[in-house]
Structure formats: C-alpha cells, structure tokens
Enzyme design. Structure first.
Site, short mmCIF file in Angstrom:
data_model
loop_
_atom_site.label_atom_id
_atom_site.label_comp_id
_atom_site.label_asym_id
_atom_site.label_seq_id
_atom_site.Cartn_x
_atom_site.Cartn_y
_atom_site.Cartn_z
N SER A 293 43.64 38.69 37.95
CA SER A 293 43.87 40.13 37.77
C SER A 293 44.63 40.41 36.48
O SER A 293 45.49 41.30 36.42
CB SER A 293 44.63 40.72 38.96
N LYS B 263 39.52 47.35 37.40
CA LYS B 263 39.07 46.24 36.57
C LYS B 263 37.63 45.86 36.88
O LYS B 263 36.95 45.23 36.06
CB LYS B 263 39.97 45.02 36.79
N SER C 181 44.42 47.97 40.08
CA SER C 181 43.60 46.91 39.46
C SER C 181 42.16 46.89 39.96
O SER C 181 41.34 46.16 39.40
CB SER C 181 44.24 45.55 39.72
#
Length: 396
Positions: free
Chosen positions: A116, A59, A56
C-alpha cells in the site's frame, strides 16, 4: 411502450417453489456494496452511490491505469522509474523510497498492491501523468473513471492521501474491482500475494494488510484503506465453486471490525444465495406485432442462457415483465434487440435481460401494406379486428 407480464414468470415461480425468504443483511459499515460477478447480481447496496473518502482503496484506480498502460505498450514491467522529491516525501504506508532509488515497475506494482505504498503510487502516477505531476494524473484518473461508468468518483491524488474533494462511492469501487479482475487476469494474482520484502530494507513492512487473504474463504484480493476521516475499509473479492463475489465496505471503527465484517459478508453472500437456471438461449417469452412486415408478428427470445441468483430460502413470487416499443417496424433481423425482460425478486435489484427477435421479418409487399392500412382504419374508427389480433396488439 408495451409492458406485459411474461409467460416466463410462471416458470421462474416454479423454479423457486419450496424456497423461503432470505433475511436482509445488516452491516455496521458506513457504506457497503456486494456484487455477485458471476451472475451480475447486486446483493447489497447501503449508501452505495454516496461519494466518501476512499483512503488507500483509491490506489486501485492507479493500479488499473498502470495495468492498462502496460497492456497498451506505454509502460513495461521492466521499466526503471526515478523517485521524485515529492514521491519520497510521503509518510504513512510506504516502500520507504528515497530520491536515490531507481525502481522497476514490477516492484512498484507490488509496492502499491501488497505494501500500500503511497510513495510507489506517486512514482507510477508521475510516470503516466500527461504533465508529469500527480495532480495531472488525478485529473486523468477522474476522466478514465467516467469512461468506466464510475460517476461518483473524483481523484485529487494517486494514493488516497486525505485531500478535499477526493471521493469514491462503494459502488464505484465495486465497478473498479470487477474491471480489474475481468480486464487483467494475468496481473490480478498480484492481489493475492501476502508478502513483498522490497530490497529487504524494512522487514517489518513486508506483509499485505488485507485480512481476508488468510481466512481460508477463497479470498484473492483486493485492497484495504484507512484514514481517520474514512475509517477502516476494504475492497475484497472471493471465489467459492463457480461463483465470485466482490464487496466493498467503508467507515468501520477498527481493523478488527473490518476483518470480522468482511468475513461475515463473504459467508453470507455464498451461503444465503444460490444460482438457478431460468431459461436457455432461444426461449420465446413474448410475441410482438410487426408493422409493414411480411409477417404480422415476431417472437421475442432470450439471447443467452439466463441464470439468476436467488435467496436459498425464498418462497415469494417472482415478477417478470416484457417491455418493448410496438408494433415493431420491419425489416427485422434475427438477433436484433427489440425489448427487455425485467425480473424482480424481493430484496434484490431488478434484473434486466435483453430480448431479441426470434427470426428475420422482411418488409412486406402490397398485401402487407394493405393489411397495415386496414389495421390503422380499424383503430381510427373503433372497429375490432378480432380477438386474436386484439391479443397480439397487447403483446400477449
């Protein structure tokens, strides 16, 4: 190419006198990158250029491009975006969106940063994609990353969902983190938010997973990551006093290990290094010969005040070298970059500082051309132009 020892070296050595050597930091992370943004100093790089699954943490690139679109007027925080079947299909960390939702960009940004959300990442990606697909946005992410100097990153999706070929290096994540902080100071405080209760629909999924935000160490971002392939990782940043440190770690075995290693790195970076003034703007560090100029030489100076981060216990010597192509061709303009000062300190990467012309040097007249011709003849036939000229020819 002229390479000479700079007279500034002695000054740096005096500056560091009485300090001893800092011990190298050992990390259990698979790869790590620690950067002092204030001085532009890389403090630690362990396999930092190796492309690895970023989970993640990738991101952050989706967020960067969303912030960029907002500042350019292509997107607004008040825009309402639909949720596609593809976006709603994601599991893992999520805002728990469904296809009946219409969500503001502001909520989606918090959904990505604080929660997230894989689904929120895809909604933003599809809105900004050249072809309306997440895959198209991934290609755009890769292209933009190259423009930002992130040469070891390839994006297949917007969320970091495990996929073949989706890779980032810890160094690239450090570059991206630094750009987010520097380029978007208005939006960056979102990364310090510890809670976002979107629509109140899933109270148990309202907390920011970033463990360092609650440690009282000055942390204000950025993003955690975890998959089975990548392990536990974190791109983090903290401010203490006038210094900001950015770090990226990945490949830890547990969330607890990630939190502990992050705190260790922050404490080490702030406590084991100190900023020192090395030279003020305009300090002359060398002299370069001038070709066909009204003057025979020009001073090379530091363009800006120069600070350097040094280990607080350093006792070793500091090497400084001036590198430039000489003799320098006239005309020369004051402030024109002519070379670099390269400073090397044990256990830290070398620091390269631009050196600029101290004064204007216009083209010379007839006498200057005759002097240049004489210098050429001296060199061709082995005549010695004199001790002072010989020293100048070496740039000393």
């Amino acid at each position: 190419m002229n390479t000479i020892k700079s007279g500034l070296t002695a000054g740096i050595m005096m500056l560091c006198a009485g300090l001893a050597h800092a011990q190298a930091f050992e990390t259990s992370a698979r790869a790590a990158y620690v950067y002092d943004q204030t001085t532009g100093t890389v403090l630690l790089a362990k396999d930092a250029a190796t492309p690895l699954p970023p989970a993640s943490m990738s991101k952050l690139m989706t967020i960067y491009m969303a912030f960029e679109a907002i500042t350019q007027g292509r997107l607004s925080v008040d825009d309402i975006l639909p949720v596609s079947t593809h976006a709603a299909s994601f599991g893992g960390s999520s805002m728990f969106l469904d296809t009946t939702d219409r969500v503001s960009v502001e909520d989606l940004l918090r959904g990505v940063i604080v929660l997230s959300g894989n689904d929120a990442s895809v909604v933003l990606a599809e809105a900004l994609s050249p072809d309306g697909t997440e895959a198209g946005f991934g290609r755009l992410m890769t292209e933009r990353a190259r423009q930002l100097g992130m040469v070891n990153s390839v994006f297949v999706n917007a969320s970091g969902w495990p996929a073949a070929g989706h890779r980032m290096s810890t160094e690239d994540l450090g570059i991206l983190s630094s750009r987010l902080i520097a380029d978007f100071p208005t939006f960056y405080p979102l990364f310090a938010e510890t809670e976002f209760a979107f629509d109140g629909r899933v109270p148990s999924n309202s907390q920011n997973r970033n463990p360092i935000l609650r440690m009282g160490i000055g942390a204000d971002g950025l993003k955690t990551g975890h998959t089975q392939e990548a392990g536990y990782g974190l791109a983090g940043s903290a401010v203490q006093g006038d210094r900001r440190v950015i770090f990226v770690i990945t490949g830890l075995d547990t969330a607890v290990a990630r939190a502990e290693e992050s705190e260790r790195i922050v404490n080490w970076a702030f406590r084991q290094f100190a900023e020192r003034d090395v030279a003020t703007a305009g300090t002359r560090v060398a002299t370069a010969d001038v070709w066909m100029g009204a003057e025979t030489s020009v001073g090379l100076t530091v363009a800006e005040d120069l600070q350097m981060l040094v280990p607080i216990l350093h006792q070793g010597s500091v090497n400084g070298e001036v590198v430039f192509d000489g003799p320098v061709q006239a005309p020369i303009t004051a402030g024109q970059q002519l070379g670099e000062l390269i400073i090397a300190l044990e256990d830290l990467p070398e620091k390269r500082v631009p050196l600029v012309a101290e004064t204007d040097v216009p083209l010379g007249g007839f006498s200057a051309r005759m002097r240049t011709a004489a210098m050429v003849l001296w060199g061709k036939y082995g005549f010695a132009p004199g001790a002072d000229a010989g020293a100048d020819a070496n740039g000393a």
